[in-house]
Enzyme design. Sequence first.
Site, PDB file in Angstrom:
ATOM      1  N   GLY A  89       0.667  -1.101   0.118  1.00  0.00           N
ATOM      2  CA  GLY A  89      -0.115  -0.014  -0.102  1.00  0.00           C
ATOM      3  C   GLY A  89       1.048   1.323   0.099  1.00  0.00           C
ATOM      4  O   GLY A  89       2.178   1.263  -0.245  1.00  0.00           O
ATOM      5  N   GLY A 102       5.063   4.132   5.084  1.00  0.00           N
ATOM      6  CA  GLY A 102       5.568   4.291   6.402  1.00  0.00           C
ATOM      7  C   GLY A 102       4.429   4.821   7.476  1.00  0.00           C
ATOM      8  O   GLY A 102       4.798   4.724   8.731  1.00  0.00           O
ATOM      9  N   GLU A 110       9.858  -2.398   4.236  1.00  0.00           N
ATOM     10  CA  GLU A 110       9.025  -2.339   2.721  1.00  0.00           C
ATOM     11  C   GLU A 110       9.874  -1.999   1.860  1.00  0.00           C
ATOM     12  O   GLU A 110       9.661  -2.535   0.462  1.00  0.00           O
ATOM     13  CB  GLU A 110       7.900  -1.342   2.972  1.00  0.00           C
ATOM     14  CG  GLU A 110       6.683  -1.825   3.913  1.00  0.00           C
ATOM     15  CD  GLU A 110       5.839  -0.820   4.227  1.00  0.00           C
ATOM     16  OE1 GLU A 110       5.961   0.487   4.214  1.00  0.00           O
ATOM     17  OE2 GLU A 110       4.580  -1.197   4.518  1.00  0.00           O
TER      18      GLU A 110
END
Length: 224
Positions: A89, A102, A110
């Site tokens: 996302g 974040g 990520e």
Amino acid sequence: DLVEQAKKKASYAAIDEHINANTHVIGIGSGSTVVYCVERLAQRFKSEPGLKIRACIPTSFQANQLILEAGLPLAELNAHPVIDVTFDGADEIDASLNCIKGGGGCHLQEKLVAAASKKFVVVADYRKESTALGIQWTKGIPVEVIPMAYVTIQKKIQGLGPCVTDSGNLILDVFLGVLTGDAAVTDAHLKLITIPGVVETGLFIGMAGWAYLGAADGSVKTLT
Ligand code: DER
């Protein structure tokens, strides 16, 4: 509701477009939207014998649990340092597909998984699309710092925080205003990442190859 439907439609479209018999190692991002990616991936994993999904790489403890609960093959990045495609996302996405990520405190892992991926696919609802980073997402840029540097850095860049990450580091949210265009986004990242003690920023620059944006009317827009 409209937002959840948009997240689901975007996620299903992304999985259905990028998962095929050649995708063996898949990166799984963090947050609420990627939950729908895992849902769709698990459906296809169970119903399509032609798929050869060998490893799903998590980007957080939450992603780790999602993979386990979905019955997908959990594996770690060090065992699969090259990933076929990663789905994640974002908090905000601009027209060049630069992202602020974040919001959930996982951007270090990520970014590692995204950087190890041949294809990085972002999935989001319509709230995340923006003409410039910092317009829709007003909570600052997440910056992961090592604990010893926390106070020194906070004085330097007036960040709000902290929350503790999976890596035992701290996150500061830093307000740098609206970042219009690649140069401004890159300058912001370089300003932050060169501060001693900063581990990683939530600015994902030129990393996403595709963004699937679910709209309020149920349609999905693909940016690439
Ligand atoms: O923290 C992250 O980078 C997440 O991917 C986040 O930005 C997206 O979370 P959401 O899908 O719950 O909005």
